[in-house]
Design a protein around this motif. Structure first.
Motif, mmCIF file in Angstrom:
data_model
loop_
_atom_site.group_PDB
_atom_site.id
_atom_site.type_symbol
_atom_site.label_atom_id
_atom_site.label_comp_id
_atom_site.label_asym_id
_atom_site.label_seq_id
_atom_site.Cartn_x
_atom_site.Cartn_y
_atom_site.Cartn_z
ATOM 1 N N ILE A 16 43.257 13.699 -4.374
ATOM 2 C CA ILE A 16 44.736 13.786 -3.998
ATOM 3 C C ILE A 16 45.469 12.763 -4.577
ATOM 4 N N ASP A 17 46.678 13.234 -4.682
ATOM 5 C CA ASP A 17 47.953 12.152 -4.983
ATOM 6 C C ASP A 17 48.085 11.152 -3.820
ATOM 7 N N VAL A 18 48.257 10.012 -3.893
ATOM 8 C CA VAL A 18 48.610 8.826 -2.910
ATOM 9 C C VAL A 18 49.798 8.168 -3.539
ATOM 10 N N VAL A 19 50.744 8.167 -2.725
ATOM 11 C CA VAL A 19 51.748 6.919 -2.967
ATOM 12 C C VAL A 19 51.687 5.594 -2.076
ATOM 13 N N THR A 30 52.289 5.725 -7.537
ATOM 14 C CA THR A 30 51.356 7.199 -7.142
ATOM 15 C C THR A 30 50.199 6.945 -8.139
ATOM 16 N N CYS A 31 49.045 6.973 -7.294
ATOM 17 C CA CYS A 31 47.795 7.243 -8.049
ATOM 18 C C CYS A 31 46.783 8.427 -7.325
ATOM 19 N N LYS A 32 45.880 8.575 -7.920
ATOM 20 C CA LYS A 32 44.749 9.672 -7.385
ATOM 21 C C LYS A 32 43.946 8.798 -6.355
ATOM 22 N N GLY A 33 43.805 9.421 -5.324
ATOM 23 C CA GLY A 33 42.832 9.048 -4.354
ATOM 24 C C GLY A 33 41.479 10.081 -4.220
ATOM 25 N N ILE A 34 40.351 9.194 -4.139
ATOM 26 C CA ILE A 34 39.046 10.381 -4.023
ATOM 27 C C ILE A 34 38.908 9.992 -2.331
ATOM 28 N N ILE A 35 38.676 11.332 -1.570
ATOM 29 C CA ILE A 35 38.242 11.344 -0.191
ATOM 30 C C ILE A 35 36.819 10.663 -0.158
ATOM 31 N N LYS A 46 42.940 -2.455 -8.869
ATOM 32 C CA LYS A 46 43.558 -3.780 -9.127
ATOM 33 C C LYS A 46 45.087 -3.507 -9.439
ATOM 34 N N LYS A 47 45.128 -2.728 -10.912
ATOM 35 C CA LYS A 47 46.134 -2.442 -11.408
ATOM 36 C C LYS A 47 47.504 -2.032 -10.914
ATOM 37 N N ILE A 48 47.087 -1.054 -9.726
ATOM 38 C CA ILE A 48 48.192 -0.746 -8.645
ATOM 39 C C ILE A 48 48.841 -2.067 -8.201
ATOM 40 N N LEU A 49 47.801 -2.830 -7.542
ATOM 41 C CA LEU A 49 48.228 -3.897 -6.660
ATOM 42 C C LEU A 49 49.178 -4.989 -7.603
ATOM 43 N N TYR A 95 39.738 -3.116 -6.281
ATOM 44 C CA TYR A 95 38.679 -3.013 -7.353
ATOM 45 C C TYR A 95 39.159 -2.702 -8.767
ATOM 46 N N GLU A 96 38.315 -2.689 -9.673
ATOM 47 C CA GLU A 96 38.706 -2.396 -11.030
ATOM 48 C C GLU A 96 38.682 -1.167 -11.506
ATOM 49 N N GLU A 97 38.630 -0.085 -10.681
ATOM 50 C CA GLU A 97 38.606 1.253 -11.279
ATOM 51 C C GLU A 97 39.914 1.596 -11.082
ATOM 52 N N ASN A 98 40.225 2.833 -11.618
ATOM 53 C CA ASN A 98 41.677 3.586 -11.726
ATOM 54 C C ASN A 98 42.004 4.463 -10.499
ATOM 55 N N THR A 99 41.180 4.716 -9.761
ATOM 56 C CA THR A 99 41.103 5.704 -8.502
ATOM 57 C C THR A 99 41.076 5.007 -7.342
ATOM 58 N N ALA A 100 41.963 5.188 -6.402
ATOM 59 C CA ALA A 100 41.837 4.769 -5.060
ATOM 60 C C ALA A 100 40.545 5.406 -4.255
ATOM 61 N N LEU A 101 40.049 4.746 -3.356
ATOM 62 C CA LEU A 101 38.954 5.239 -2.578
ATOM 63 C C LEU A 101 39.343 5.345 -1.279
ATOM 64 N N LEU A 102 39.703 6.515 -0.511
ATOM 65 C CA LEU A 102 40.261 6.788 0.680
ATOM 66 C C LEU A 102 39.275 6.736 1.843
ATOM 67 N N GLY A 103 39.037 5.505 2.441
ATOM 68 C CA GLY A 103 38.000 5.292 3.245
ATOM 69 C C GLY A 103 38.082 5.778 4.533
ATOM 70 N N ARG A 104 37.330 5.558 5.762
ATOM 71 C CA ARG A 104 37.472 5.994 7.021
ATOM 72 C C ARG A 104 38.573 5.473 7.926
ATOM 73 N N ASP A 105 38.946 4.236 7.462
ATOM 74 C CA ASP A 105 40.314 3.549 8.262
ATOM 75 C C ASP A 105 41.482 4.537 8.019
#
Length: 128
Positions: A16-19, A30-35, A46-49, A95-105
């Motif tokens: 999904i898109d995540v802001v 805005t970037c993509k986020g993997i559930i 890291k590039k978003i940060l 981290y160095e990837e292009n997609t966020a990882l949306l964790g259990r938090d």
């Protein structure tokens, strides 16, 4: 809200898109986020940060990756908007990837249905 799985992955994945925004400056990206229910906490690219600098470092922690490697990393405080719902003051690592990882938090704050057979992700707020 319903989202189709992304066919950019093989097999298709719930994306999904995540802001992501900086609570100090209001800057947002805005970037993509993997559930990723296997992830304990959320990880952002890291590039978003770097685009959101200056970001508040709230602490430092040792993390263990899926392959067992342990490393020290900073924890940052950000705001996230997922499915039109804003969550403030989330602690994340990068981290160095292009997609966020949306964790259990993050995921544990929603009712999430992963329907892999139909390739549909459903996200809604808890209806307490």
């Amino acid at each position: 809200m319903l989202y189709d799985y992304s066919k950019a992955y093989s097999p298709p994945a719930p994306v999904i898109d995540v802001v992501i925004s900086n609570p100090l400056t209001g800057k947002e990206v805005t970037c993509k986020g993997i559930i990723d229910p296997g992830a304990q906490m959320t990880v952002i690219p890291k590039k978003i940060l770097e685009l959101l600098n200056p970001i508040e470092v709230v602490s430092r922690v040792n993390i263990q990756s899926f392959d067992g490697c342990i490393s020290a990393t900073n924890i940052y405080s950000i705001n996230l908007c997922i499915a039109k719902i804003v969550i403030k003051g989330i602690s994340v690592i990068c981290y160095e990837e292009n997609t966020a990882l949306l964790g259990r938090d993050i995921l544990n704050q929603f009712v999430i249905t992963l329907d892999g057979k139909r390739g549909i992700l459903e996200i809604k707020e808890d209806e307490k």
